[in-house]
Design an enzyme around this catalytic site. Structure first.
Site, PDB file in Angstrom:
ATOM      1  N   VAL A   1       0.795  -1.260   0.011  1.00 19.75           N
ATOM      2  CA  VAL A   1      -0.068   0.100   0.021  1.00 19.75           C
ATOM      3  C   VAL A   1       0.858   1.207  -0.049  1.00 19.75           C
ATOM      4  CG1 VAL A   1      -1.920   1.176   1.283  1.00 19.75           C
ATOM      5  CG2 VAL A   1      -2.029  -1.282   1.161  1.00 19.75           C
TER       6      VAL A   1
ATOM      7  N   ALA B   1      10.052   5.667   5.131  1.00 19.87           N
ATOM      8  CA  ALA B   1      10.624   5.163   6.139  1.00 19.87           C
ATOM      9  C   ALA B   1      10.045   3.531   6.224  1.00 19.87           C
ATOM     10  CB  ALA B   1      10.523   5.622   7.600  1.00 19.87           C
TER      11      ALA B   1
ATOM     12  N   GLU C   1     -10.058   6.563   5.315  1.00 25.11           N
ATOM     13  CA  GLU C   1     -10.975   6.066   4.062  1.00 25.11           C
ATOM     14  C   GLU C   1     -10.491   4.502   3.708  1.00 25.11           C
ATOM     15  OE1 GLU C   1     -13.728   7.893   2.346  1.00 25.11           O
ATOM     16  OE2 GLU C   1     -14.122   5.725   2.223  1.00 25.11           O
TER      17      GLU C   1
ATOM     18  N   GLY D   1      -2.765 -12.027  -3.545  1.00 20.68           N
ATOM     19  CA  GLY D   1      -2.311 -10.573  -2.637  1.00 20.68           C
ATOM     20  C   GLY D   1      -3.438 -10.250  -1.704  1.00 20.68           C
TER      21      GLY D   1
ATOM     22  N   GLU E   1      -4.596 -11.168   4.319  1.00 18.09           N
ATOM     23  CA  GLU E   1      -3.690 -10.688   5.476  1.00 18.09           C
ATOM     24  C   GLU E   1      -2.499 -11.412   5.566  1.00 18.09           C
ATOM     25  OE1 GLU E   1      -4.566  -7.624   6.990  1.00 18.09           O
ATOM     26  OE2 GLU E   1      -6.157  -7.469   5.715  1.00 18.09           O
TER      27      GLU E   1
ATOM     28  N   ASP F   1     -11.263  -9.577  10.370  1.00 14.57           N
ATOM     29  CA  ASP F   1     -10.862  -8.448   9.485  1.00 14.57           C
ATOM     30  C   ASP F   1     -12.372  -7.717   9.210  1.00 14.57           C
ATOM     31  OD1 ASP F   1      -9.034  -6.786   7.534  1.00 14.57           O
ATOM     32  OD2 ASP F   1     -10.671  -7.531   6.213  1.00 14.57           O
TER      33      ASP F   1
ATOM     34  N   LYS G   1     -13.775  -3.840  10.510  1.00 17.06           N
ATOM     35  CA  LYS G   1     -14.313  -2.757   9.700  1.00 17.06           C
ATOM     36  C   LYS G   1     -15.642  -2.470   9.926  1.00 17.06           C
ATOM     37  CE  LYS G   1     -11.143  -4.463   5.816  1.00 17.06           C
ATOM     38  NZ  LYS G   1     -11.083  -5.548   4.682  1.00 17.06           N
TER      39      LYS G   1
ATOM     40  N   GLY H   1      -6.048  -4.518  -2.584  1.00 14.80           N
ATOM     41  CA  GLY H   1      -5.069  -4.191  -3.446  1.00 14.80           C
ATOM     42  C   GLY H   1      -4.262  -3.142  -3.422  1.00 14.80           C
TER      43      GLY H   1
HETATM   44  N1  HSE Z   1      -7.346  -9.026   3.646  1.00 17.32           N
HETATM   45  C1  HSE Z   1      -8.273  -7.877   3.283  1.00 17.32           C
HETATM   46  C2  HSE Z   1      -9.275  -8.541   2.095  1.00 17.32           C
HETATM   47  C3  HSE Z   1      -7.783  -6.686   2.668  1.00 17.32           C
HETATM   48  O1  HSE Z   1      -9.272  -9.679   2.097  1.00 17.32           O
HETATM   49  O2  HSE Z   1     -10.038  -7.674   1.917  1.00 17.32           O
HETATM   50  C4  HSE Z   1      -8.419  -5.468   2.810  1.00 17.32           C
HETATM   51  O3  HSE Z   1      -8.579  -5.025   3.930  1.00 17.32           O
END
Ligand code: HSE
Length: 437
Positions: free
Chosen positions: A14, A43, A129, A187, A190, A201, A205, A302
């Protein structure tokens, strides 16, 4: 033109996406924002690997403090992830009066209330966001666009990995492990994939979105969370035969004095637009009183979709800086003094419909025993399906209930398990129906 100086902590996927957009979209950003966004320093503990971004005059350093303590830097982007050093870096940055942008949903869900307090104390902005739903502008929608609405409910697919896995099992009959491996290769997952597949996850959210929707403190610990590990092709097939799709949903609903907040695999019918959201895509349906239903759909993970969301926060803060109006928007959508404690409904109190699948002994009377126990617990059965006899003498029995209380269902299941009629734990999947059903 005024120059706003930016530092990035964490040069992973990211972070590199943000750097790439700041470099390649320099002209577009300058013409849209009316200021120069200068990526001064990045960094990371790895300063060697080529991320494919032409950094020009931007410095790549090992020590995050070179950014946090740089008086010339206005906005710090945290793209490290996790809840340890990222938390400390953000707190230090806020203390140093830097505006902070983060994509770190796990951190916000667990310590967001403290970060909001620190930002208030230091009179700086904190923006996130990219933390929920990748590039879908859901934070902006809840905080700004829907300001005149009471948000009645939110129902969302917020984890690309889970949605990808469920879609792959459903379309290709893949097994769970293969589907997860494929999501990791692409990709989406997590670093610790149990955060995805065990539902955490998504819960992170939902905790953030609930706060923005209802003006409540971020509350992760009371959200009921179940993941998708136990979803099998058998249940996906049964679901299909009843006209349902199985999705890992985040559900948030407001009631008079409490909210419902739960994450679990859910059966939804074709009349729910979320049933068409496949692969790694995310979506959210918000039901609000003035607008009715609004749906957002987009890439939830992504490099570039997430970076795009980070850039929208950078642009907001930059616009605030040049117009001399920092902290124009309350971080959680309501001024901090108006944020109220709102309890989350305990799961036993939930009323919904259920899909129950038992591995039953193929003996006379088994079906009536199971349905008898359900009946004794006030659970009314809408339909029963039994597949043909299996070679090992067990048959799957599937029942769809009418609306029942979770407490009754759990009690009945315990009683059924004590009989010799079923083998192994039953599969329980809640059914969410739309107003049209
Ligand atoms: N691992 C998370 C997903 C990434 O699969 O949606 C985005 O938060």
């Amino acid at each position: 033109m005024k120059i706003i100086h930016i530092g990035i902590l964490g040069y992973g996927v990211v972070g590199a996406g943000v750097a790439k957009l700041l470099k390649t979209k320099k002209q577009l950003l300058e013409s849209r924002i009316g200021t120069v966004l200068n990526l001064k320093t990045i960094a990371d503990i790895d300063t060697k690997t080529d991320r494919g971004v032409d950094l020009g005059t931007t410095r790549l350093v090992l020590d995050a403090n070179e950014i946090i303590n740089d008086p010339g830097i206005d906005i710090i982007i945290e793209t490290i992830g996790g809840k340890t050093i990222a938390r400390q870096f953000i707190l230090n940055a806020l203390e140093n009066k830097k505006h902070v942008v983060t994509a770190n949903k796990a951190l916000l869900a667990s310590f967001g209330n403290d970060l909001v307090k620190a930002a208030r104390k230091n009179q700086v902005d904190l923006a996130f966001e990219a933390s929920c739903g990748g590039c879908m502008p859901i934070i902006k929608a809840l905080r700004e666009s829907l300001v005149a609405n009471d948000i009645k409910s939110m129902s969302a697919i917020l984890n690309g990995t889970c949605n990808y896995i469920l879609t792959k099992i459903s379309r290709e009959g893949s097994n769970f492990e293969d589907a997860l491996r494929s999501a990791q290769e692409l990709g989406y997952a997590e670093a610790e994939p149990s955060l995805d597949i065990d539902g955490f996850d998504t819960a992170h959210k939902l905790a953030i979105l609930n706060s923005l929707a209802h003006g409540m403190e971020i509350n992760l610990k009371d959200i009921h969370v179940e993941g998708i590990r136990n979803i099998t092709p058998v249940d996906i097939e049964f679901a299909r035969s009843f006209g349902y799709t199985i999705k890992l949903l985040a559900i948030g609903k407001i009631h008079e004095n409490y909210v419902e907040a739960r994450v679990h695999p859910t059966m939804i019918s074709g009349s729910n637009p979320l049933s068409y959201v496949d692969s790694s895509m995310n979506a959210i349906v918000i039901d609000a009183d003035a607008t009715g239903q609004t749906m957002l759909y987009g890439h939830g993970a992504g490099m570039m979709p997430t970076a795009s969301a980070v850039l929208s926060d950078i642009a907001d803060i930059a616009r605030n800086i040049i117009s001399g109006s920092k902290r124009r928007l309350p971080i959680l959508g309501y001024p901090e003094d108006n944020i109220k404690p709102l309890p989350i409904l305990s799961m036993e109190e939930l009323y919904t419909k259920y899909y129950l699948r038992f591995e039953a002994q193929d003996h006379p009377g088994v079906l009536s025993k199971i349905s008898g126990i359900l009946g004794e617990n006030n659970i009314s059965i809408k339909s029963v399906h039994q597949k043909g006899r299996k070679s090992n003498g067990k048959v799957p029995i599937v029942m769809i209930t009418h609306i029942a209380k979770e407490e009754w269902v759990q009690k009945a299941l315990k009683q059924i398990l004590k009989t010799d009629s079923v083998v192994g734990d039953p599969v329980v999947i809640r059914i969410e129906e739309t107003d049209q059903e």
